[in-house]
Design an enzyme around this catalytic site. Structure first.
Site, PDB file in Angstrom:
ATOM      1  N   ASP A 103      -2.732   3.404   3.453  1.00 39.97           N
ATOM      2  CA  ASP A 103      -3.280   4.372   2.519  1.00 39.97           C
ATOM      3  C   ASP A 103      -4.204   3.597   1.575  1.00 39.97           C
ATOM      4  O   ASP A 103      -4.095   2.374   1.468  1.00 39.97           O
ATOM      5  CB  ASP A 103      -2.136   5.042   1.745  1.00 39.97           C
ATOM      6  CG  ASP A 103      -2.632   6.089   0.767  1.00 39.97           C
ATOM      7  OD1 ASP A 103      -3.567   6.827   1.122  1.00 39.97           O
ATOM      8  OD2 ASP A 103      -2.083   6.170  -0.338  1.00 39.97           O
ATOM      9  N   ASP A 117      -5.658   4.904  -2.031  1.00 39.27           N
ATOM     10  CA  ASP A 117      -5.380   5.071  -3.454  1.00 39.27           C
ATOM     11  C   ASP A 117      -3.918   4.807  -3.782  1.00 39.27           C
ATOM     12  O   ASP A 117      -3.021   5.314  -3.111  1.00 39.27           O
ATOM     13  CB  ASP A 117      -5.770   6.472  -3.899  1.00 39.27           C
ATOM     14  CG  ASP A 117      -7.279   6.663  -3.891  1.00 39.27           C
ATOM     15  OD1 ASP A 117      -7.964   5.897  -4.578  1.00 39.27           O
ATOM     16  OD2 ASP A 117      -7.766   7.550  -3.170  1.00 39.27           O
TER      17      ASP A 117
END
Length: 325
Positions: free
Chosen positions: A34, A36
């Protein structure tokens, strides 16, 4: 066992068979990240939650201002160099999604401002969008230093350093971990072995970093470049789950990169990627920016990631010692 406390009980119950075969078999580890609040920090800077987690030792207003500067820079680069004003309503999950509509036309003389891209979303407009995606891929490959002027480059570099200092090296730690997991460390000219990437010996690895982000595709690609991830994650390996969800992206990645000697590991901070990883029977490593959290950046190591892989896949035959222990 305490280092594995974040692995869910569902993961522990899985019974994926370990790899078998010749001792020098090449194992490919695919790390699905991922963005953020995992490789970078942005949302938590903007809403102040990053500073709040430190109980007053971090200046919240400074973190919010840093986040706003990043927002401004990301949007500026998107609009000025990556056609974002034109194509923000046409989010696709990856850059080659419309490649069937791309006839290979030479784009050097293409006037993207006046080519009539618009609605309806028919074959003609899909071709125009595919052209832009090819141009974006080319710009991503060349890097921002070939696009930005010196003033913007200095602004960008100063902001990166300011952010890395404020977050105690979160950005540089994430980049270093990508280098270590992929074996693409700039300072090393030696062949990559499991000793350099996993803390073991006995086989050579070909490892791949993939990004699956819930953000829309073009800003996510620009963020990859601005946060200096583009030298470790090629544009073909950047996916946006905005429209389709992370499970669908994971399925595409398995179809594209999977094989008998391929192991997958998901690293993120959210519920969606955790649930999708469980559905795929892949290990999930949960990152948290809170101080003293079990897993955060800096702190996560290739050796620990390998430990999570072995929980699901078991030690591969090539990871064992000569006596088979």
């Amino acid at each position: 066992m305490n280092k594995l406390s974040d692995v869910t009980s569902a993961h522990w119950s899985l019974t994926t068979a370990p790899f078998t075969g010749e001792r020098n078999i090449k194992v490919t580890n695919v790390y699905i990240w991922d963005m953020d609040e995992t490789l970078i920090l942005l949302k938590s800077l903007l809403d102040g939650t990053y500073a709040q987690a430190f109980g007053g030792t971090k200046d919240s207003s400074k973190g919010i201002e840093i986040g706003k500067l990043w927002e401004k820079l990301i949007l500026q680069v998107c609009d000025e160099y990556f056609f974002y004003e034109q194509i923000e309503d046409y989010n696709e999950p990856f850059l080659s999604f419309l490649s069937d509509y791309d006839d290979g036309k030479d784009l050097s003389g293409c006037d993207f401002t006046n080519d009539g891209l618009g609605f309806p979303y028919d074959d003609s407009n899909k071709r125009k969008l595919a052209y832009r995606h090819r141009a974006i891929a080319n710009k991503y490959t060349k890097g921002l230093h070939n696009l930005l002027d010196q003033n913007m480059i200095k602004q960008w570099e100063d902001l990166y350093k300011l952010t890395d200092d404020y977050t105690d090296g979160w950005l540089s730690s994430g980049h270093a971990l990508l280098e270590q997991t992929s074996g693409k460390e700039k300072t090393s000219s030696q062949p990559v072995t499991t000793e350099s990437s996993h803390g073991n010996t006995g086989m050579k690895c070909q490892d791949i970093n993939v990004l699956v982000t819930s953000g829309s595709l073009i800003p996510s690609l620009v963020k990859c470049m601005l946060f200096r991830l583009d030298d470790q994650i090629i544009h073909e390996n950047v996916y946006s789950s905005w429209e389709v969800g992370k499970l669908q992206c994971f399925s595409w990645i398995r179809s594209r990169l999977g094989g008998e000697s391929v192991r997958f590991c998901v690293i993120g901070d959210g519920v969606e990627e955790c649930e999708a990883a469980e559905r795929m029977c892949w290990p999930f490593i949960k990152i948290d920016f809170v101080p003293n959290a079990p897993l955060r950046l800096p702190g996560l190591t290739p050796r620990l990631i390998q430990h999570y892989l072995e929980v699901i896949y078991g030690p591969s035959y090539t990871d064992r010692d000569p006596e088979g222990q």
